[in-house]
Design a protein around this motif. Structure first.
Motif, PDB file in Angstrom:
ATOM      1  N   GLU A  32       0.828  -1.206   0.000  1.00 36.04           N
ATOM      2  CA  GLU A  32       0.000   0.000   0.000  1.00 36.04           C
ATOM      3  C   GLU A  32       0.866   1.261   0.000  1.00 36.04           C
ATOM      4  O   GLU A  32       0.638   2.188  -0.777  1.00 36.04           O
ATOM      5  N   ARG A  33       1.861   1.291   0.869  1.00 38.83           N
ATOM      6  CA  ARG A  33       2.692   2.503   0.980  1.00 38.83           C
ATOM      7  C   ARG A  33       3.528   2.741  -0.274  1.00 38.83           C
ATOM      8  O   ARG A  33       3.706   3.886  -0.696  1.00 38.83           O
ATOM      9  N   SER A  34       4.042   1.680  -0.857  1.00 40.88           N
ATOM     10  CA  SER A  34       4.841   1.883  -2.066  1.00 40.88           C
ATOM     11  C   SER A  34       3.960   2.316  -3.238  1.00 40.88           C
ATOM     12  O   SER A  34       4.373   3.118  -4.078  1.00 40.88           O
ATOM     13  N   ASN A  35       2.727   1.813  -3.279  1.00 44.52           N
ATOM     14  CA  ASN A  35       1.781   2.270  -4.308  1.00 44.52           C
ATOM     15  C   ASN A  35       1.455   3.751  -4.130  1.00 44.52           C
ATOM     16  O   ASN A  35       1.408   4.517  -5.107  1.00 44.52           O
ATOM     17  N   ARG A  36       1.208   4.154  -2.893  1.00 44.00           N
ATOM     18  CA  ARG A  36       0.906   5.570  -2.645  1.00 44.00           C
ATOM     19  C   ARG A  36       2.109   6.450  -3.016  1.00 44.00           C
ATOM     20  O   ARG A  36       1.944   7.547  -3.557  1.00 44.00           O
ATOM     21  N   LEU A 100      12.150  15.491  -3.362  1.00 45.69           N
ATOM     22  CA  LEU A 100      13.038  15.198  -2.239  1.00 45.69           C
ATOM     23  C   LEU A 100      12.211  14.907  -1.002  1.00 45.69           C
ATOM     24  O   LEU A 100      11.249  15.627  -0.705  1.00 45.69           O
ATOM     25  N   VAL A 101      12.581  13.856  -0.283  1.00 45.04           N
ATOM     26  CA  VAL A 101      11.970  13.553   1.006  1.00 45.04           C
ATOM     27  C   VAL A 101      13.060  13.623   2.056  1.00 45.04           C
ATOM     28  O   VAL A 101      14.126  13.019   1.904  1.00 45.04           O
ATOM     29  N   ALA A 102      12.811  14.388   3.128  1.00 43.51           N
ATOM     30  CA  ALA A 102      13.825  14.578   4.167  1.00 43.51           C
ATOM     31  C   ALA A 102      13.235  14.344   5.558  1.00 43.51           C
ATOM     32  O   ALA A 102      12.069  14.662   5.812  1.00 43.51           O
ATOM     33  N   SER A 103      14.050  13.811   6.456  1.00 46.83           N
ATOM     34  CA  SER A 103      13.669  13.636   7.862  1.00 46.83           C
ATOM     35  C   SER A 103      13.709  14.985   8.567  1.00 46.83           C
ATOM     36  O   SER A 103      14.592  15.812   8.308  1.00 46.83           O
ATOM     37  N   VAL A 116      15.057  21.739  -5.544  1.00 46.09           N
ATOM     38  CA  VAL A 116      14.135  20.644  -5.859  1.00 46.09           C
ATOM     39  C   VAL A 116      12.697  21.167  -5.895  1.00 46.09           C
ATOM     40  O   VAL A 116      12.233  21.780  -4.930  1.00 46.09           O
ATOM     41  N   PRO A 117      11.956  20.914  -6.973  1.00 41.81           N
ATOM     42  CA  PRO A 117      10.598  21.467  -7.084  1.00 41.81           C
ATOM     43  C   PRO A 117       9.624  20.968  -6.027  1.00 41.81           C
ATOM     44  O   PRO A 117       8.784  21.730  -5.548  1.00 41.81           O
ATOM     45  N   HIS A 118       9.705  19.670  -5.683  1.00 41.58           N
ATOM     46  CA  HIS A 118       8.742  19.077  -4.750  1.00 41.58           C
ATOM     47  C   HIS A 118       9.494  18.522  -3.548  1.00 41.58           C
ATOM     48  O   HIS A 118      10.353  17.642  -3.692  1.00 41.58           O
ATOM     49  N   ARG A 119       9.156  19.044  -2.347  1.00 37.16           N
ATOM     50  CA  ARG A 119       9.876  18.651  -1.141  1.00 37.16           C
ATOM     51  C   ARG A 119       8.881  18.221  -0.059  1.00 37.16           C
ATOM     52  O   ARG A 119       7.880  18.912   0.189  1.00 37.16           O
ATOM     53  N   PHE A 120       9.173  17.085   0.576  1.00 36.04           N
ATOM     54  CA  PHE A 120       8.289  16.531   1.593  1.00 36.04           C
ATOM     55  C   PHE A 120       9.088  16.165   2.846  1.00 36.04           C
ATOM     56  O   PHE A 120      10.226  15.689   2.739  1.00 36.04           O
ATOM     57  N   SER A 121       8.485  16.387   4.000  1.00 38.18           N
ATOM     58  CA  SER A 121       9.152  16.099   5.275  1.00 38.18           C
ATOM     59  C   SER A 121       8.523  14.893   5.949  1.00 38.18           C
ATOM     60  O   SER A 121       7.327  14.630   5.812  1.00 38.18           O
ATOM     61  N   VAL A 122       9.362  14.167   6.692  1.00 39.69           N
ATOM     62  CA  VAL A 122       8.925  12.996   7.453  1.00 39.69           C
ATOM     63  C   VAL A 122       9.208  13.238   8.933  1.00 39.69           C
ATOM     64  O   VAL A 122      10.303  13.678   9.288  1.00 39.69           O
ATOM     65  N   GLY A 123       8.214  12.967   9.781  1.00 33.88           N
ATOM     66  CA  GLY A 123       8.431  13.045  11.224  1.00 33.88           C
ATOM     67  C   GLY A 123       8.231  14.416  11.824  1.00 33.88           C
ATOM     68  O   GLY A 123       8.536  14.626  12.997  1.00 33.88           O
ATOM     69  N   LEU A 132       4.800  14.576   4.420  1.00 33.55           N
ATOM     70  CA  LEU A 132       4.678  13.407   3.555  1.00 33.55           C
ATOM     71  C   LEU A 132       3.413  12.622   3.851  1.00 33.55           C
ATOM     72  O   LEU A 132       2.724  12.169   2.927  1.00 33.55           O
ATOM     73  N   GLU A 133       3.098  12.416   5.142  1.00 29.49           N
ATOM     74  CA  GLU A 133       1.940  11.594   5.489  1.00 29.49           C
ATOM     75  C   GLU A 133       0.663  12.161   4.880  1.00 29.49           C
ATOM     76  O   GLU A 133      -0.172  11.415   4.359  1.00 29.49           O
ATOM     77  N   GLU A 134       0.503  13.471   4.928  1.00 31.48           N
ATOM     78  CA  GLU A 134      -0.698  14.088   4.355  1.00 31.48           C
ATOM     79  C   GLU A 134      -0.725  13.916   2.840  1.00 31.48           C
ATOM     80  O   GLU A 134      -1.784  13.645   2.255  1.00 31.48           O
ATOM     81  N   ALA A 135       0.430  14.059   2.215  1.00 31.83           N
ATOM     82  CA  ALA A 135       0.490  13.929   0.762  1.00 31.83           C
ATOM     83  C   ALA A 135       0.176  12.509   0.321  1.00 31.83           C
ATOM     84  O   ALA A 135      -0.524  12.290  -0.684  1.00 31.83           O
ATOM     85  N   LEU A 136       0.678  11.515   1.068  1.00 31.16           N
ATOM     86  CA  LEU A 136       0.409  10.118   0.720  1.00 31.16           C
ATOM     87  C   LEU A 136      -1.051   9.757   0.949  1.00 31.16           C
ATOM     88  O   LEU A 136      -1.642   8.988   0.182  1.00 31.16           O
ATOM     89  N   ALA A 137      -1.629  10.323   2.010  1.00 27.24           N
ATOM     90  CA  ALA A 137      -3.038  10.027   2.306  1.00 27.24           C
ATOM     91  C   ALA A 137      -3.971  10.575   1.231  1.00 27.24           C
ATOM     92  O   ALA A 137      -5.095  10.085   1.072  1.00 27.24           O
ATOM     93  N   ALA A 138      -3.507  11.570   0.485  1.00 25.54           N
ATOM     94  CA  ALA A 138      -4.356  12.220  -0.517  1.00 25.54           C
ATOM     95  C   ALA A 138      -4.316  11.554  -1.884  1.00 25.54           C
ATOM     96  O   ALA A 138      -5.006  11.993  -2.808  1.00 25.54           O
ATOM     97  N   VAL A 139      -3.527  10.489  -2.017  1.00 26.67           N
ATOM     98  CA  VAL A 139      -3.447   9.799  -3.315  1.00 26.67           C
ATOM     99  C   VAL A 139      -3.932   8.358  -3.150  1.00 26.67           C
ATOM    100  O   VAL A 139      -3.951   7.821  -2.039  1.00 26.67           O
ATOM    101  N   PRO A 140      -4.319   7.709  -4.234  1.00 30.56           N
ATOM    102  CA  PRO A 140      -4.851   6.335  -4.145  1.00 30.56           C
ATOM    103  C   PRO A 140      -3.773   5.335  -3.702  1.00 30.56           C
ATOM    104  O   PRO A 140      -2.572   5.560  -3.861  1.00 30.56           O
ATOM    105  N   ALA A 141      -4.240   4.199  -3.169  1.00 28.39           N
ATOM    106  CA  ALA A 141      -3.346   3.108  -2.780  1.00 28.39           C
ATOM    107  C   ALA A 141      -3.257   2.049  -3.872  1.00 28.39           C
ATOM    108  O   ALA A 141      -2.622   1.006  -3.676  1.00 28.39           O
TER     109      ALA A 141
END
Length: 505
Positions: A32-36, A100-103, A116-123, A132-141
């Protein structure tokens, strides 16, 4: 097989366990997570062949992001968490990262990565980054419609200190196609669906990343340590009945230095295979590990470039102590300074002929340095015995391997020479019981009266403000005049020989 197949056949099987937090993902959750992740990459406009950069500490999110890129036909670049702003920025620009995804723990450096045009944070929140969590929740699994296989492009520092992006052809065909590394892992190390693999190293390194993903191709369970601790490693082996692991020799040293009662308190009988590589392992250390774990210690010699590969089992090593094994990929050729092939027993530059060619991203001149008519070289010196076993004896580029991490002295020298009290400097690796080698600076001060502990501390701090700490000297010695030729060439071997025991005749 691809993890999506395991998610269909055994959805509740554990795919990932975080060692300290205890967080877990089943194969269904990994799918599921890799699909999102793949859906998010497409939503941000990334298409096949584009680059995703991952600047994260070990976490439950790391491998799903990589698998998302793999199934979206993307190139994923994992960046060392030890880098300073300028170093990390060079990599994200050089690889052309579009996402880019960064901790959050790396937020200070991450804020400087503005290209980087698109940047997402984790934690947690990082200014300028989306959660990142909000962005992943907004796309299909669900799976994206245009799946195709992607691959990693990792960076390895060059002799000038500038990182080199190691590129290869983007695979064609289906996302579950077979690959050489998984085939080797199955044949040499007995990777099977019932395996439990303990990964104690940062996932931005080539071996931990690639081996963890290979384990999941077999359907095994990966336990990821947030940070290596020798006693915790043994606890995890006993607690989870770990069957496989991969370490660097400094981890062996730290385990061996535990009190005997601590070592004996943990059952390691479940271990089938402990793989080690990345740095030379002292013979005495390996002997003690085989005594402790049994003949279940395996070694290989290779590099992120993947142009050659040797392997050796414990049983073979006990007969050929100090060897890194026979070649499994590419013909070993030992060359002299005139590129003549040397016979067995003669020491020279080590090349692998016939393996996959080396290519560096945006750096044809760096490619030419390591790839020639005789194949590719990792910059090592050694010899092959009459039975075809390779023994490494030196490093032609004076690269320092400290705790399994490659450090190239030139970059550190370039920083230290800019200090106003430094006239000349040589950075070398010196013996270390724990790390194998540690970084030392030998400095010629502008004024000899400044030589002493205060200047040594000042230089170390000066360097640590500008470079990843692993590249900085742990100690500084002083020399009234370093041995340089009139042409400006530094005879670094004369400096290094002061600190290393003489080789046996």
């Amino acid at each position: 097989m691809h993890p999506y197949i395991h998610a269909a056949n055994m959805p509740e099987k554990t795919a990932i366990i975080m060692a300290n937090s205890g967080e877990r993902l089943t194969y269904a959750q990994l799918e599921e997570r890799s699909n999102r992740a793949a859906q998010l990459y497409r939503k941000c406009g990334l298409k096949r062949g584009d680059n995703v950069a991952i600047f994260m500490e070990n976490s439950i999110d790391y491998l799903p992001l990589c698998w998302g890129a793999q199934r979206a036909g993307l190139i994923f670049t994992c960046i060392s968490t030890k880098l300073m702003e300028e170093e990390a920025d060079y990599i994200v620009k050089d690889c052309g990262a579009k996402l880019l995804v960064a901790s959050v723990s790396l937020g200070k450096v991450a804020q400087a990565l503005t290209s980087v045009p698109h940047r997402f944070s984790v934690g947690g929140a990082i200014p300028g980054y989306e959660p990142l969590e909000e962005a992943l929740a907004a796309v299909p699994a669900s799976r994206i419609a245009d799946e195709s296989p992607g691959r990693d492009m990792l960076y390895s520092s060059g002799t000038t200190g500038r990182p080199k992006g190691i590129i290869g052809p983007l695979p064609e065909g289906e996302i579950d196609q077979a690959d050489t590394m998984s085939a080797l892992a199955g044949a040499l190390y007995g990777f099977t669906p019932d395996m439990v693999y303990l990964s104690p190293a940062p996932l931005y390194h080539a071996a931990p990343l690639r081996y963890c993903m290979s384990v999941q191709k077999f359907g095994g369970t990966v336990i990821i340590m947030e940070k290596f601790d020798p006693e915790r490693f043994l606890e995890l082996v006993a607690e989870h009945k770990v069957t496989h692991s991969q370490v660097v020799p400094t981890m062996f040293v730290r385990m061996l230095k535990l009190p005997e009662d601590v070592r004996k308190a943990h059952d390691v009988s479940s271990i089938r295979c402990v793989i080690h590589a990345a740095a030379p392992c002292p013979v005495e250390v390996k002997e003690k590990m085989i005594d402790w774990f049994g003949e279940r210690i395996y070694e290989y010699y290779s590099a992120t470039e993947g142009s050659g590969f040797t392997a050796i089992s414990s049983a073979e090593w006990l007969k050929k102590k100090g060897s890194v094994g026979k070649s499994m990929l590419g013909e070993i050729r030992i060359l002299d300074d005139e590129d003549n092939i040397l016979p067995p027993g003669r020491e020279g530059r080590v090349y692998f002929h016939g393996g996959p060619p080396v290519a560096y991203h945006n750096a044809p001149e760096k490619t030419a340095e390591v790839q020639g008519a005789h194949g590719a070289t990792f910059g090592d010196i050694g010899y092959v015995d009459e039975d075809g076993y390779l023994f490494l004896t030196d490093r032609s580029s004076y690269m320092i391997i400290t705790g399994g991490v490659n450090v190239y002295p030139q970059e550190t020298e370039n920083v230290l020479i800019m200090h106003p009290k430094v006239a000349d400097v040589a950075v070398i690796g010196v013996p270390s019981d724990e790390l194998g080698e540690e970084v030392k600076a030998v400095v010629q001060p502008r004024d000899w009266a400044d030589a002493g502990p205060e200047l040594a501390a000042e230089l170390i701090a000066f360097c640590r403000d500008r470079l990843s700490h692993v590249k900085c000297p742990r100690s500084v010695d002083f020399d009234p005049e370093l041995p340089r030729h009139d042409t400006g060439k530094l005879y670094k071997r004369l400096v290094k020989d002061r600190y290393w025991p003489k080789a046996k005749a």
